[in-house]
Design a protein around this motif. Structure first.
Motif, PDB file in Angstrom:
ATOM      1  N   TRP A   3      42.907  41.060  28.451  1.00 27.94           N
ATOM      2  CA  TRP A   3      42.872  39.653  28.053  1.00 27.94           C
ATOM      3  C   TRP A   3      42.169  39.466  29.589  1.00 27.94           C
ATOM      4  O   TRP A   3      40.685  39.053  30.255  1.00 27.94           O
ATOM      5  CB  TRP A   3      43.219  38.367  27.336  1.00 27.94           C
ATOM      6  N   LEU A   4      43.641  39.591  30.497  1.00 25.63           N
ATOM      7  CA  LEU A   4      43.236  38.932  32.186  1.00 25.63           C
ATOM      8  C   LEU A   4      42.260  40.071  33.123  1.00 25.63           C
ATOM      9  O   LEU A   4      41.126  40.046  33.465  1.00 25.63           O
ATOM     10  CB  LEU A   4      44.582  39.669  32.500  1.00 25.63           C
ATOM     11  N   THR A   5      42.151  41.691  32.575  1.00 27.98           N
ATOM     12  CA  THR A   5      41.267  42.520  32.732  1.00 27.98           C
ATOM     13  C   THR A   5      40.127  41.954  32.665  1.00 27.98           C
ATOM     14  O   THR A   5      39.377  42.055  33.474  1.00 27.98           O
ATOM     15  CB  THR A   5      41.647  43.971  32.465  1.00 27.98           C
ATOM     16  N   LEU A   6      39.437  41.889  31.179  1.00 25.09           N
ATOM     17  CA  LEU A   6      38.005  41.704  30.602  1.00 25.09           C
ATOM     18  C   LEU A   6      37.714  40.385  31.657  1.00 25.09           C
ATOM     19  O   LEU A   6      36.621  40.385  32.544  1.00 25.09           O
ATOM     20  CB  LEU A   6      38.401  41.466  29.391  1.00 25.09           C
ATOM     21  N   THR A   7      38.693  39.336  32.082  1.00 25.25           N
ATOM     22  CA  THR A   7      37.730  37.689  32.377  1.00 25.25           C
ATOM     23  C   THR A   7      37.849  38.234  33.578  1.00 25.25           C
ATOM     24  O   THR A   7      37.786  37.592  34.680  1.00 25.25           O
ATOM     25  CB  THR A   7      39.092  37.027  31.907  1.00 25.25           C
TER      26      THR A   7
END
Length: 381
Positions: free
Chosen positions: A58-62
């Motif tokens: 989630w952190l990577t994609l956002t």
């Protein structure tokens, strides 16, 4: 405005990537590198920040999409450095390059399509080689419209291979779904570009229906195709009848005279092979041709007239003209007729006279009367 015009002092990217294949390969490589960076960042967040796999993803994609909700973030120095290097510096730069190359590819594709240099990779298509010197657009429009009227060819892809339309294909043809490639039928590269081996039908038009030298270009094109055993799929136009034998030796499916006002002849050759020969003869006064006879016919149905002429070997009845001057083509066989003239398909060398037609009809009536009388007599026994 040309989207590929180079800027002064700076080579345009098109000078480096000359084909759509090269652009697509570059985009694919960038996507692969980006995917690896995303996986590496997820792994870094799991190991350095003790995040779960879901949280790390989630952190990577956002981050890569620059949304940045702020619900998760790297807190350790090592995690923050990994995020800055992998995402902000490398990842976002890659996304920008991918987007830029994709825009370049779309411009490149559109320009290639417009100028007739895009490979469509069609299969089971109809390939038309050459464009008529005069009225080519109108000829093609009528050809496509007539072809689409047949249910078997309603959705068949159509592509034109010609050196005409160098700037762009006429919008009238583009609206009909016709594809175009700028090239020549005598060039192997151009034939490969239009996927000639996968074509269902190949039509070679005469460039100039009034110039017998057009047959030379037609011959060269057909010879190229015969080398790949494709001549049997070819319908060929021949300006000079003396050249027909040369084209026939190469194995063309059908050889026709150019008739620019009637492309339906070629369409007949596609839909009902052989029928084009009948139609072609109708345009000349040689071999078979229609002839009008001013012969009144009453008290007979159409099948009887047809039989009368065939039995006398005078030709084939095609239509009749009633007393209101209406031409009735191919009437119902059993329908009684009241004609003031009939149209017969005859042989030029044995064209019958009007008296021959009258005599054949009278002989048929006599035979039929005798047959009915004999039948009635036998029924009484």
């Amino acid at each position: 405005m040309n989207p590929y015009r180079d800027k002064p002092g700076r080579p345009h990217r098109r000078a480096i990537y000359q084909t759509d294949w090269q652009l697509k390969k570059r985009i694919q490589r960038l996507f692969l590198i980006l995917f690896c960076l995303l996986l590496l960042h997820v792994f870094a967040m799991v190991t350095l920040e003790s995040m779960s796999l879901q949280q790390a993803a989630w952190l990577t994609l956002t981050t890569i999409t620059t949304v940045g909700y702020g619900d998760l973030s790297a807190t350790t120095p090592a995690g923050q450095i990994a995020t800055v290097v992998l995402m902000y510096i490398t990842g976002i730069t890659l996304v920008t390059l991918i987007f830029s190359d994709y825009v370049d590819y779309r411009f490149y594709r559109r320009e290639r399509i417009r100028t007739g240099r895009w490979r469509w990779n069609m299969v089971n298509h109809i390939l038309l080689i050459n464009a008529p010197k005069y009225g080519g657009t109108q000829y093609y429009m009528r050809f496509v419209q007539q072809l689409r009227a047949n249910s078997d060819y309603k959705s068949t892809p159509i592509q034109i291979l010609t050196t005409d339309f160098s700037d762009s294909i006429p919008p009238e043809l583009a609206e009909l779904g016709v594809a175009h490639f700028h090239g020549s039928g005598t060039n192997l590269h151009d034939l490969s570009a239009v996927n000639v081996h996968e074509a269902k039908h190949i039509i070679i038009l005469a460039k100039d229906s009034n110039d017998i030298s057009s047959d030379s270009d037609t011959f060269d094109t057909l010879h190229r195709l015969s080398e790949f055993n494709l001549s049997k799929r070819c319908i060929v136009e021949c300006v000079d009848d003396e050249n027909r034998s040369r084209l026939a030796k190469l194995g063309a499916q059908s050889i026709l005279r150019p008739v620019r006002t009637y492309p339906e002849i070629i369409i007949r050759a596609l839909i009902a092979p052989g029928s084009e020969k009948v139609l072609e003869d109708l345009f000349t006064h040689e071999n078979d041709h229609p002839h009008r006879y001013e012969v009144e016919v009453t008290e007979m149905n159409w099948s009887e007239i047809v039989c009368a002429l065939i039995q006398s070997n005078l030709g084939t009845a095609m239509a009749y003209i009633d007393h209101e001057n209406e031409v009735i083509c191919n009437p119902i066989a059993t329908s009684p007729i009241n004609a003031k003239a009939i149209i017969v398909l005859v042989k030029t060398e044995v064209t019958a006279t009007e008296q021959d037609i009258r005599d054949s009809i009278e002989r048929y009536k006599t035979r039929m009367a005798q047959w009915h009388a004999m039948k009635a007599a036998n029924s009484q026994l």
